[in-house]
Design a protein around this motif. Structure first.
Motif, PDB file in Angstrom:
ATOM      1  N   ASP A 112       0.835  -1.199   0.000  1.00 62.72           N
ATOM      2  CA  ASP A 112       0.000   0.000   0.000  1.00 62.72           C
ATOM      3  C   ASP A 112       0.868   1.248   0.000  1.00 62.72           C
ATOM      4  O   ASP A 112       1.893   1.307   0.692  1.00 62.72           O
ATOM      5  N   ILE A 113       0.467   2.208  -0.807  1.00 58.83           N
ATOM      6  CA  ILE A 113       1.121   3.510  -0.894  1.00 58.83           C
ATOM      7  C   ILE A 113       0.117   4.563  -0.461  1.00 58.83           C
ATOM      8  O   ILE A 113      -1.050   4.513  -0.855  1.00 58.83           O
ATOM      9  N   VAL A 114       0.558   5.502   0.363  1.00 59.78           N
ATOM     10  CA  VAL A 114      -0.313   6.614   0.743  1.00 59.78           C
ATOM     11  C   VAL A 114       0.368   7.929   0.414  1.00 59.78           C
ATOM     12  O   VAL A 114       1.589   8.060   0.539  1.00 59.78           O
ATOM     13  N   SER A 115      -0.440   8.864  -0.027  1.00 63.28           N
ATOM     14  CA  SER A 115       0.004  10.233  -0.249  1.00 63.28           C
ATOM     15  C   SER A 115      -0.686  11.094   0.796  1.00 63.28           C
ATOM     16  O   SER A 115      -1.917  11.167   0.833  1.00 63.28           O
ATOM     17  N   ILE A 116       0.086  11.703   1.657  1.00 61.71           N
ATOM     18  CA  ILE A 116      -0.483  12.479   2.765  1.00 61.71           C
ATOM     19  C   ILE A 116      -1.001  13.806   2.236  1.00 61.71           C
ATOM     20  O   ILE A 116      -0.226  14.660   1.787  1.00 61.71           O
ATOM     21  N   THR A 117      -2.312  13.956   2.278  1.00 62.50           N
ATOM     22  CA  THR A 117      -2.974  15.136   1.748  1.00 62.50           C
ATOM     23  C   THR A 117      -3.729  15.840   2.859  1.00 62.50           C
ATOM     24  O   THR A 117      -4.512  15.222   3.574  1.00 62.50           O
ATOM     25  N   THR A 118      -3.505  17.135   2.997  1.00 61.65           N
ATOM     26  CA  THR A 118      -4.209  17.904   4.012  1.00 61.65           C
ATOM     27  C   THR A 118      -5.665  18.078   3.601  1.00 61.65           C
ATOM     28  O   THR A 118      -5.944  18.501   2.471  1.00 61.65           O
ATOM     29  N   PRO A 119      -6.616  17.736   4.464  1.00 66.61           N
ATOM     30  CA  PRO A 119      -8.041  17.889   4.110  1.00 66.61           C
ATOM     31  C   PRO A 119      -8.369  19.339   3.778  1.00 66.61           C
ATOM     32  O   PRO A 119      -7.841  20.267   4.391  1.00 66.61           O
ATOM     33  N   LYS A 120      -9.265  19.519   2.821  1.00 67.24           N
ATOM     34  CA  LYS A 120      -9.619  20.861   2.375  1.00 67.24           C
ATOM     35  C   LYS A 120     -10.926  21.366   2.971  1.00 67.24           C
ATOM     36  O   LYS A 120     -11.123  22.570   3.097  1.00 67.24           O
ATOM     37  N   GLN A 121     -11.839  20.464   3.314  1.00 73.43           N
ATOM     38  CA  GLN A 121     -13.154  20.873   3.766  1.00 73.43           C
ATOM     39  C   GLN A 121     -13.399  20.558   5.233  1.00 73.43           C
ATOM     40  O   GLN A 121     -14.521  20.704   5.719  1.00 73.43           O
ATOM     41  N   GLU A 122     -12.362  20.107   5.924  1.00 72.75           N
ATOM     42  CA  GLU A 122     -12.476  19.802   7.340  1.00 72.75           C
ATOM     43  C   GLU A 122     -11.091  19.842   7.964  1.00 72.75           C
ATOM     44  O   GLU A 122     -10.085  19.836   7.254  1.00 72.75           O
TER      45      GLU A 122
END
Length: 322
Positions: free
Chosen positions: A180-190
């Motif tokens: 599994d690969i994850v890309s850490i993305t900051t939430p935009k709507q919360e």
């Protein structure tokens, strides 16, 4: 019996940074044409294109269920057609389901590179000509080789993952393998905490405690993604979908080394895990596990050190297939 060196020859860890490959539409179409018709359709078909963990919500009575993106496609049908007593009245919350059609070039590019990795790996490890390779997928979406040949390995299997800038593949000759690969993305709507709270039903009390004490909200987000990356790798290794409760898994570690898993409260000695940082935004995990009737060779294979990932380029893979 196949020896230790031959066993190692069935182990692969490959990654492609797809952000570094920018083909024209004509070049892209040319590469797609190298694959069987069913694979071409799978790459170009119109499907939901959703950020891996963002805004995929279902409602089951009073509880909201959040689906990981890699499980979404394969589990949609089974979830909506499951017996009533298992899921209750399920409906799609269209106000929370922000779905673009599967027409984004980046999505298709990841799908194409995933196929390139699979065919290249099977050809390199097993020597099957590219035009003879037959890859199918289980109901849960795990790829497997359909060819009727005498495999040199008793349980050769591989797993793929893509998120953000990376597409990867891992193979094992005897052990089950999940990637599994994850890309850490900051939430935009919360907020970060609100986002993580969506997944609280799938985290144990210990995992949630470790996330809560990680530090800043950004640190908490990274900590969550690391746990989630490991859970997904395990579920993908066993080929399970939503039917396997992620809350049953609890990961223990020392600064993210010596990772072990407790299943239903009991430590499992049949699994080994690794977690690696690819760059500031991406992490990758590998889960390796023993089949039910594992022999001595298989057990020794599980104890081998985790192989480092090697990087491939899309151009290199294309030249292999052409």
């Amino acid at each position: 019996m196949v020896g230790g060196l031959e066993m190692e020859n069935g182990v692969r860890r490959w990654l492609v940074n797809v952000s570094q490959w920018n083909p024209s539409e004509a070049q892209f179409a040319s590469v797609i044409s190298l694959f069987p018709v069913d694979e071409q359709t799978a790459i170009t078909r119109i499907e939901p294109a959703i950020d891996k963990y963002m805004n995929i919500h279902f409602c089951s009575r009073s509880k909201r269920v959040v689906l990981p993106w890699e499980s979404f496609q394969s589990d949609m049908h089974s979830l909506l057609h499951a017996p009533f007593h298992k899921v209750g009245p399920v409906h799609l919350l269209t106000s929370n389901l922000h779905i673009d059609r599967y027409i984004k070039f980046e999505d298709k590019k990841r799908a194409l590179v995933s196929r390139l990795l699979q065919y290249s790996l099977v050809h390199e490890v097993l020597g099957i000509p590219f035009d003879k390779i037959i890859i199918h997928r289980t109901a849960e979406g795990k790829p497997y080789l359909k060819n009727s040949i005498d495999f040199p390995f008793s349980n050769f299997n591989f797993n793929v993952s893509h998120h953000g800038d990376y597409v990867g593949i891992a193979s094992e000759p005897l052990c089950f393998v999940g990637l599994d690969i994850v890309s850490i993305t900051t939430p935009k709507q919360e907020t970060e905490l609100e986002f993580i709270n969506n997944f609280s039903p799938y985290l144990t009390a210990l995992e949630w405690k470790n996330i809560a004490h990680a530090g800043s909200s950004e640190d908490m987000l990274v900590e969550f993604y690391r746990y989630w990356c490991l859970k997904e790798a395990f579920v993908k290794a066993i080929g399970a979908g939503l039917g396997y409760g992620l809350h049953r898994l609890e990961f223990h570690h020392t600064n993210w080394t010596g990772i072990s898993v407790y299943i239903d409260g009991a430590e499992s000695k049949k699994w080994r895990f690794s977690l690696s940082k690819l760059d500031e935004k991406h992490w990758v995990s590998i889960a390796r596990g023993l089949p039910n009737k594992a022999d001595e060779l298989c057990c020794s294979n599980l104890l081998l050190p985790e192989l480092r990932f090697s990087f491939r380029t899309a151009e290199e893979l294309i030249s292999n297939v052409s």
